[in-house]
Design a protein around this motif. Structure first.
Motif, short mmCIF file in Angstrom:
data_model
loop_
_atom_site.label_atom_id
_atom_site.label_comp_id
_atom_site.label_asym_id
_atom_site.label_seq_id
_atom_site.Cartn_x
_atom_site.Cartn_y
_atom_site.Cartn_z
N ILE A 1 -5.48 0.07 7.83
CA ILE A 1 -5.12 0.58 6.51
C ILE A 1 -4.28 1.86 6.66
CG2 ILE A 1 -6.06 1.65 4.42
CD1 ILE A 1 -6.32 -1.38 4.48
N ASN B 1 0.84 -1.19 0.00
CA ASN B 1 0.00 0.00 0.00
C ASN B 1 0.87 1.23 0.00
OD1 ASN B 1 -2.23 -1.67 0.11
ND2 ASN B 1 -2.41 -1.54 2.32
N LEU C 1 -4.43 1.36 -2.13
CA LEU C 1 -4.41 -0.02 -1.65
C LEU C 1 -4.07 -0.95 -2.81
CD1 LEU C 1 -7.75 0.09 0.36
CD2 LEU C 1 -5.45 0.68 1.14
N ASP C 2 -3.09 -1.79 -2.60
CA ASP C 2 -2.66 -2.78 -3.60
C ASP C 2 -3.24 -4.12 -3.18
OD1 ASP C 2 -1.32 -4.62 -5.19
OD2 ASP C 2 0.63 -3.65 -4.96
#
Length: 148
Positions: free
Chosen positions: A144, A3, A117-118
């Protein structure tokens, strides 16, 4: 999963450009992408549609979502923010990335990028439910967005 929290986000926090309060805070949006348009951590503003964003035509049931139930948690060493999970029903699309961004205009900048976000590869729904689940907020180090 890698991320990306842009460098600009950290400075924007200290300049009070992001307010994560559940009541009276900023509005945060969530969009999905097939490719990562934010290849550098210095990106400040959302680049707009057409930069790898999931196609919203052809019955895909995709749209940009407003994030809800944001909550800030802080302990002695870590502070974090959490949002409600994002769900797309009857969805038919593939996404590999998502972006969270602040839509409020502060200091002349709107759609200020918070995090990319990956997903670690393509995630696909075919006429099904596509859900992005945020981590359990009771463990801030897994959030996150967290700072220690």
């Amino acid at each position: 999963m890698a991320n990306i929290i842009p460098f600009s986000f950290r400075g924007a926090l200290f300049e009070a450009n992001h307010n994560f309060k559940a009541s009276g805070g900023n509005t945060f949006k969530f969009s999905l992408y097939t490719t990562n348009p934010y290849s550098t951590a210095s990106t400040v503003a959302l680049l707009g549609t057409g930069n790898g964003e999931v196609d919203s035509t052809g019955g895909t049931n995709y749209s940009v979502k407003t994030l809800g139930s944001q909550a800030v948690a802080s302990g002695t060493a870590v502070a974090s923010v959490d949002f409600a999970n994002v769900t797309y029903s009857s969805a038919t699309f593939t996404a590999a990335f998502a972006a969270i961004y602040n839509t409020d205009t502060v200091d002349g900048v709107a759609n200020r990028l918070v995090v990319v976000l990956d997903f670690g590869g393509n995630k696909t729904a075919t006429n099904g439910t596509f859900t992005v689940t945020f981590p359990d907020p009771s463990t801030p180090a897994n959030a996150i967005i967290s700072m220690s």
